[in-house]
Scaffold this motif. Structure first.
Motif, short mmCIF file in Angstrom:
data_model
loop_
_atom_site.label_atom_id
_atom_site.label_comp_id
_atom_site.label_asym_id
_atom_site.label_seq_id
_atom_site.Cartn_x
_atom_site.Cartn_y
_atom_site.Cartn_z
N TRP A 1 1.15 7.34 -11.82
CA TRP A 1 2.60 7.24 -12.03
C TRP A 1 3.36 7.48 -10.74
N ASN A 2 3.06 8.59 -10.05
CA ASN A 2 3.82 8.86 -8.82
C ASN A 2 3.35 8.01 -7.65
N MET A 3 2.26 7.24 -7.81
CA MET A 3 1.87 6.28 -6.79
C MET A 3 2.63 4.97 -6.94
N ILE A 4 3.02 4.65 -8.17
CA ILE A 4 3.76 3.41 -8.42
C ILE A 4 5.26 3.63 -8.23
N PHE A 5 5.76 4.74 -8.75
CA PHE A 5 7.19 5.05 -8.65
C PHE A 5 7.41 6.04 -7.51
N VAL A 6 7.41 5.50 -6.32
CA VAL A 6 7.51 6.31 -5.10
C VAL A 6 8.98 6.50 -4.73
N LYS A 7 9.30 7.70 -4.25
CA LYS A 7 10.64 7.99 -3.76
C LYS A 7 10.59 8.26 -2.26
N PRO A 8 10.76 7.22 -1.44
CA PRO A 8 10.67 7.41 0.01
C PRO A 8 11.85 8.19 0.56
N GLU A 9 11.61 8.91 1.62
CA GLU A 9 12.67 9.70 2.26
C GLU A 9 13.77 8.81 2.82
N SER A 10 13.44 7.59 3.19
CA SER A 10 14.43 6.69 3.79
C SER A 10 15.24 5.93 2.76
N GLY B 1 0.79 -1.24 0.00
CA GLY B 1 0.00 0.00 0.00
C GLY B 1 0.81 1.27 0.00
N ILE B 2 2.11 1.20 -0.25
CA ILE B 2 2.94 2.40 -0.15
C ILE B 2 2.51 3.48 -1.14
N GLY B 3 2.02 3.08 -2.32
CA GLY B 3 1.56 4.07 -3.29
C GLY B 3 0.35 4.84 -2.81
N LEU B 4 -0.48 4.18 -2.00
CA LEU B 4 -1.66 4.83 -1.44
C LEU B 4 -1.25 5.83 -0.36
N TYR B 5 -0.22 5.48 0.42
CA TYR B 5 0.30 6.44 1.40
C TYR B 5 0.84 7.67 0.67
N GLU B 6 1.50 7.42 -0.46
CA GLU B 6 2.08 8.52 -1.23
C GLU B 6 0.99 9.45 -1.75
#
Length: 261
Positions: free
Chosen positions: A105-114, A86-91
């Motif tokens: 697009w930006n839900m699938i290709f997420v750039k996490p801060e960590s 679910g990380i794309g949903l958090y994004e």
């Protein structure tokens, strides 16, 4: 000589974590999740469709490979791996919060801060899923011996109409409950935290466990809501998950944000 990359240290925080969040807050998280779902709903629905298609392909693959005996543990494992899926949903929820544009697009290709730490967390959750599936196979062997799996059409009546079946359900439920409780504790807030903060996976998981422990009533309520809705989504042939999964994903982001003070 190969060097081991250093763990990313957490940055100083300008906030603290909340304790004893009211139980009713869980319903607010669900409401907020639905609100985010209705904002640019095409993106959330498309994400839900992708999860649905991957689930269908996985189930078909299990039957094609004659691995249908791990179907039930695989469903339980989905709940363990759900937070990383679910990380794309958090994004999307984060972008809505920050007033940024939202698209698939930006839900699938997420750039996490960590950075890569979120991949490490995903590997740990995947390992926990595989461990649970192996434990389920061992439990089956302990109760039914080494006889071949009879198939779903025969195993369900066996489980619910025989003493050994009920015994396996009770023991399996207890063991599965321990796995589920641990998985929920380490993942409830760790993945959103890794998405939005510069920290490492183990720190995020430890923080998640502490937050769950210090807000147990509201988190138990949230877990119950998730179980009911996921079950409802599954009995519709997984079609309901196209809506249920995104709503719960958005709600989980708001649960994380509610812990900040």
């Amino acid at each position: 000589m190969t060097s081991i990359p250093a763990v990313v240290p957490p940055l100083p925080r300008a906030y603290s974590w909340k304790r004893n969040v009211p139980r009713a807050a869980a319903y607010d998280w669900l409401s907020a999740g639905w609100r985010d779902f209705t904002i640019q709903p095409t993106a959330s629905i498309s994400y839900g469709v992708l999860v649905f298609l991957v689930s269908v392909v996985t189930i078909v693959g299990l039957f094609a490979l004659h691995l249908d005996y791990i179907l039930f543990p695989a469903f339980a494992g989905f709940m363990v791996a759900g937070p990383i899926i679910g990380i794309g949903l958090y994004e999307k929820s984060r972008r809505i919060e920050e007033g940024k544009p939202v698209n698939l697009w930006n839900m699938i290709f997420v750039k996490p801060e960590s950075g890569g730490q979120i991949v490490f967390a995903g590997v740990l959750l995947l390992g926990l899923t595989l461990l649970w599936m192996r434990a389920a196979v061992i439990l089956y062997a302990l109760f039914f011996g080494l006889q071949p799996f009879p198939g779903l059409d025969r195993i369900v009546p066996t489980l619910f109409t025989t003493q050994i079946g009920w015994a396996m359900l009770l023991v399996g439920g207890a063991v599965g409950g321990l796995f589920a409780a641990f998985a929920f504790a380490v993942s409830a807030f760790s993945i959103p935290m890794l998405l939005s903060e510069r920290t490492d996976a183990l720190t995020a998981m430890g923080t998640s466990m502490a937050l769950v422990w210090n807000n147990l009533p509201v988190l138990l309520t949230w877990a119950a809501i998730m179980l009911v809705l996921i079950f409802a989504g599954m009995i519709t042939g997984l079609l309901g998950m196209i809506v249920v999964f995104p709503v719960l994903g958005h709600g989980s982001w708001h649960a994380y944000r509610a812990m900040l003070s």
